[in-house]
Design a protein around this motif. Structure first.
Motif, PDB file in Angstrom:
ATOM      1  N   TYR A 141      54.607  91.695  -6.155  1.00  0.00           N
ATOM      2  CA  TYR A 141      54.191  90.764  -7.204  1.00  0.00           C
ATOM      3  C   TYR A 141      53.111  91.316  -8.130  1.00  0.00           C
ATOM      4  O   TYR A 141      52.929  90.813  -9.231  1.00  0.00           O
ATOM      5  CB  TYR A 141      53.691  89.466  -6.560  1.00  0.00           C
ATOM      6  CG  TYR A 141      54.777  88.752  -5.791  1.00  0.00           C
ATOM      7  CD1 TYR A 141      55.656  87.885  -6.427  1.00  0.00           C
ATOM      8  CD2 TYR A 141      54.949  88.982  -4.421  1.00  0.00           C
ATOM      9  CE1 TYR A 141      56.671  87.248  -5.725  1.00  0.00           C
ATOM     10  CE2 TYR A 141      55.959  88.346  -3.708  1.00  0.00           C
ATOM     11  CZ  TYR A 141      56.816  87.480  -4.368  1.00  0.00           C
ATOM     12  OH  TYR A 141      57.827  86.860  -3.672  1.00  0.00           O
ATOM     13  N   TYR A 142      52.402  92.334  -7.697  1.00  0.00           N
ATOM     14  CA  TYR A 142      51.315  92.857  -8.524  1.00  0.00           C
ATOM     15  C   TYR A 142      51.473  94.361  -8.753  1.00  0.00           C
ATOM     16  O   TYR A 142      50.508  95.063  -9.014  1.00  0.00           O
ATOM     17  CB  TYR A 142      49.963  92.558  -7.866  1.00  0.00           C
ATOM     18  CG  TYR A 142      49.692  91.075  -7.757  1.00  0.00           C
ATOM     19  CD1 TYR A 142      49.195  90.357  -8.828  1.00  0.00           C
ATOM     20  CD2 TYR A 142      49.980  90.390  -6.574  1.00  0.00           C
ATOM     21  CE1 TYR A 142      48.972  88.991  -8.736  1.00  0.00           C
ATOM     22  CE2 TYR A 142      49.762  89.026  -6.474  1.00  0.00           C
ATOM     23  CZ  TYR A 142      49.255  88.332  -7.560  1.00  0.00           C
ATOM     24  OH  TYR A 142      49.043  86.976  -7.470  1.00  0.00           O
TER      25      TYR A 142
ATOM     26  N   ASP B  93      50.052  95.875  -2.151  1.00  0.00           N
ATOM     27  CA  ASP B  93      50.454  94.700  -2.925  1.00  0.00           C
ATOM     28  C   ASP B  93      50.280  93.422  -2.101  1.00  0.00           C
ATOM     29  O   ASP B  93      49.829  92.394  -2.617  1.00  0.00           O
ATOM     30  CB  ASP B  93      51.910  94.846  -3.366  1.00  0.00           C
ATOM     31  CG  ASP B  93      52.377  93.673  -4.212  1.00  0.00           C
ATOM     32  OD1 ASP B  93      51.932  93.567  -5.374  1.00  0.00           O
ATOM     33  OD2 ASP B  93      53.170  92.854  -3.707  1.00  0.00           O
TER      34      ASP B  93
ATOM     35  N   ALA C 213      46.721  92.488  -2.076  1.00  0.00           N
ATOM     36  CA  ALA C 213      46.346  91.888  -3.364  1.00  0.00           C
ATOM     37  C   ALA C 213      46.775  90.427  -3.413  1.00  0.00           C
ATOM     38  O   ALA C 213      46.038  89.561  -3.906  1.00  0.00           O
ATOM     39  CB  ALA C 213      46.985  92.671  -4.508  1.00  0.00           C
TER      40      ALA C 213
ATOM     41  N   VAL D  74      44.374  87.022  -3.893  1.00  0.00           N
ATOM     42  CA  VAL D  74      44.620  86.003  -4.917  1.00  0.00           C
ATOM     43  C   VAL D  74      44.737  84.624  -4.279  1.00  0.00           C
ATOM     44  O   VAL D  74      44.171  83.639  -4.772  1.00  0.00           O
ATOM     45  CB  VAL D  74      45.899  86.339  -5.713  1.00  0.00           C
ATOM     46  CG1 VAL D  74      46.290  85.164  -6.607  1.00  0.00           C
ATOM     47  CG2 VAL D  74      45.690  87.587  -6.552  1.00  0.00           C
TER      48      VAL D  74
END
Length: 247
Positions: free
Chosen positions: A180-181, A221, A224, A228
């Motif tokens: 997603y990132y 990822d 991360a 979030v």
């Protein structure tokens, strides 16, 4: 470059374009190493001949470039690491070099690429070295090009999957899962315990393996994503005294 079926050894002076080649480029640095290790290539043995003086034309450290009787074991080992990685690049069909750029074909079909800088010793996004050189030319003039050039995107390896990639199916545990990132580049830092050529060799093997590099990137990822989620659960409006919303 060298015919393994021919015992002829060409004088290095005839192989190396001392006056016109851009020795900031790994492609031309490779020519220097090949010129001095022709017999090794023909015999299929490890490269062990350090160039006489031509590496002074490159951005490699002078202490490393020129052999001396007073050289420390650290410097001698560093030269062996450079010989090893240059031979690996030269001999490996999955690795190609063009100017500043190294391109690797992974064993599972994915492609990786990055630029090499010798001063500072880093790998960076493809095209980044040329971009920075052009910026230096435009801002302060051509005479500064031979000096170390600050690079903005270091430790970057570009790949062919694009951004927000799905982890390749062959990767254990993570295959087929969405990221997603992520972007079309992966940050792969140099281990402080390794010399730069040794770290470069490790990176090349990681890219050829075409598996563990995806696991590393996928885990980053996932971390991360957790950060979030933690922020959204605990500080949906931002962290007090840190984020601009609270100023």
């Amino acid at each position: 470059m060298v015919n393994t079926n021919d015992d002829t050894v060409i004088n290095p002076d005839e192989m190396i374009d001392h006056n016109n080649a851009n020795f900031l480029q790994i492609e031309n640095v490779m020519t220097i190493f090949v010129a001095y290790n022709q017999k090794n290539i023909q015999q299929g043995i490890n490269w062990d001949t350090w160039p006489d003086w031509e590496l002074c034309l490159t951005a490699m450290s002078f202490d490393v470039a020129i052999e001396s009787e007073d050289d420390s074991d650290e410097i001698k080992n560093l030269r062996q690491h450079w010989l090893a990685v240059m031979q690996f690049i030269h001999d490996n069909e999955d690795v190609s070099i063009d100017g500043y750029t190294i391109t690797i074909q992974g064993m599972h079909g994915n492609t990786f690429s990055f630029d090499i800088s010798f001063e500072p010793e880093v790998w960076t996004a493809p095209g980044q070295v040329v971009k920075n050189i052009e910026e230096v030319k435009a801002k302060i003039g051509r005479r500064f090009i031979q000096r170390p050039i600050t690079l903005q995107m270091t430790n970057i390896v570009e790949h062919n999957l694009g951004s927000m990639w799905v982890c390749p199916s062959h990767v254990p545990q993570f295959g087929g899962k969405q990221t997603y990132y992520t972007e079309s580049m992966i940050c792969m830092s140099v281990d402080n315990r390794e010399t730069f050529p040794s770290a470069l060799l490790s990176l090349l093997c990681l890219c050829i393996d075409d598996t563990r590099i995806w696991s590393i990137a996928f885990i980053e990822d996932s971390q991360a994503m957790k950060r979030v989620q933690l922020m959204e659960e605990n500080w949906p409006g931002g962290i007090p005294d840190q984020d601009w919303e609270y100023q």
